[in-house]
Write an enzyme that holds these catalytic residues in place. Structure first.
Site, PDB file in Angstrom:
ATOM      1  CG  ASP A  80      34.066  47.301  33.208  1.00  0.00           C
ATOM      2  OD1 ASP A  80      35.343  47.046  33.839  1.00  0.00           O
ATOM      3  OD2 ASP A  80      33.199  46.938  33.644  1.00  0.00           O
ATOM      4  CD  GLU A 142      34.624  45.203  39.157  1.00  0.00           C
ATOM      5  OE1 GLU A 142      34.308  44.377  40.206  1.00  0.00           O
ATOM      6  OE2 GLU A 142      33.806  46.044  38.808  1.00  0.00           O
TER       7      GLU A 142
HETATM    8 ZN   LIG Z   1      35.501  48.938  40.441  1.00  0.00          ZN
END
Ligand SMILES: [Zn+2]
Length: 435
Positions: A80, A142
């Site tokens: 992501d 994340e």
């Molecule tokens: Zn990162």
């Protein structure tokens, strides 16, 4: 590297921002499947998507070694990305990998898709000649900070257990200067609210004797730094020194983009200030905006504060100290309340073992110079979870996100030479590492 360019182009073209309010969740799924396909080509088996507690999907797979006694290395990255943010500020289309001045521009080109491609490039360089057991975990949320993978590690400790964990989501001190990041600061956030009056008052009729909540807040916040800019929270040590590689002041000035004439804060070196010492930042203040403000004394005001907590300091104690300091600093008997928000402990890697020795040798060979040991001013909560779940594992933070990469900002880019050299180093590490 031709293949690396193609791969990174395909991956950057997928806007895998893990926020369904901004981008369709199908984009994250496409990126996850891309990772599955490419690592299957690189010899991984058991590849699949594992749903985590925040609804994101983490890619997991394995590549066993012929020798059952070989050590196990867990390769980490995330697929992501941050949203483009200010799209007008981009000089190239954020989701189209574009070469300019020797760098490759695009959202996620470095953070963290460049690291995914680094892993793939290292694996292709080795072909079938890999002497360690490999595990792969590539998470999908994340950048949202929603902790899906942290929770997944705690629930599936055996799945991800490894002797060495390469957390590839940081970078070198500078292009061409190999480094491992061995400490991270933790954080302790609070919201401080000041109440002084039953309601707003006309500043002409009441200004002078009336206690002003905004002025009180400004007074309180000003006590958090001394004249040199050192963070001064009562009871919190601010004299620590950094023992690893220095962060040259001139490089920091240019990385941070200081305006002409502005000076660096604090009485320590840059590395002391940014890696070894606490730092408080005012993240936001609630008070009337300039446009539309009236000639009135404010009855209440509040601010959100972020305290970075260095290794060796307990984040709970640091937050306690900040809360007590803010209450004690209140002038004029105004009412101060402090609400506690996020808390994260600092991290310190065990860096003396065989994995660190093998990595240092690999970096020396790939770069022709010694690996530096850096700190990082921010937090990666996953590292704390890895350290708590696998106390014996050697955790290494490294990757292609050097300062010029401008991760999380418009015009993110990666230096393809860094992908090449780090993939080379990773391949050498995977060849040379034995328990
Ligand atoms: Zn990162």
């Amino acid at each position: 590297m031709g293949r690396a360019r193609t791969d990174l182009g395909e991956l950057v073209a997928i806007p895998s921002v893990a926020d369904p309010r901004q981008y369709p969740p199908e984009e994250c799924l496409r990126a996850a499947n891309w990772v599955v396909d490419r690592f299957a080509e690189a010899g991984f088996t058991g590849l699949g998507l594992h749903e985590t507690s925040d609804g994101s999907r983490a890619v997991f797979g394995v590549r066993p070694a012929a020798d059952p006694d070989a050590p196990t290395v867990l390769l980490y990255a995330h697929y992501d990305v941050q949203p483009p943010l200010d799209e007008a500020a981009w000089h190239t289309p954020p989701f189209e990998l574009t070469e300019s001045g020797g760098r490759w521009y695009g959202r996620g080109a470095a953070d963290c898709k460049g690291n995914i491609v680094m892993h793939l490039t290292a694996l292709r360089a080795l072909g079938d000649d890999i002497g360690v057991n490999l595990k792969l975990i590539v998470e999908g949320s994340e950048e949202q900070g929603t902790g899906g993978l942290e929770d997944f590690v705690v629930r599936n400790p055996e799945l991800l257990r490894a002797d060495a964990i390469l957390v590839c989501d940081t970078g070198n001190a500078a292009v061409g200067v190999p480094a491992a990041t061995v400490t991270l600061r933790g954080l302790a956030n609070v919201v401080v609210s000041v109440e002084a009056l039953a309601g707003e008052l006309h500043s002409g009729m009441f200004g002078g004797p009336a206690p002003d909540a905004l002025a009180a807040l400004v007074h309180i916040l000003a006590t958090l730094r001394d004249a040199d800019g050192n963070t001064t929270v009562t009871g919190l040590d601010n004299g620590q020194t950094w023992s690893g590689a220095p962060y040259p002041a001139e490089q920091f000035r240019s990385d941070a983009g200081l305006v002409e004439g502005a000076s660096l804060l604090g009485d320590g070196t840059v590395s002391d200030m940014v890696w070894a010492r606490p730092a408080v930042t005012v993240l936001g203040i609630d008070c009337p905006p300039v446009v539309g403000s009236a000639a009135a004394i404010q009855s209440h005001a509040r601010a959100r504060l972020n305290l970075r907590v260095p290794p060796g300091t307990d984040a709970v104690k640091a937050q306690d100290a900040l809360v007590a300091h803010l209450q004690a600093a209140a002038p004029w008997g105004v009412r101060v309340t402090v609400e506690r928000e996020a808390l994260g402990q600092p991290f310190e890697a065990r860096s003396g073992g065989p994995a660190y020795r093998a990595l240092a040798a690999a970096m020396r060979e790939a770069y022709g110079r010694e690996m530096a040991y850096l700190g990082q001013g921010g937090s990666i909560p996953l590292c704390n979870v890895f350290a708590e779940t696998y106390p014996e594992a050697e955790i290494v933070l490294m990757g292609v996100e050097e300062p010029l990469a401008l991760i999380h900002a418009p015009n993110e880019s990666v230096d393809p030479g860094e992908i090449a050299r780090l993939a080379h180093a990773e391949a050498l590490f995977l060849s040379g590492y034995r328990k």
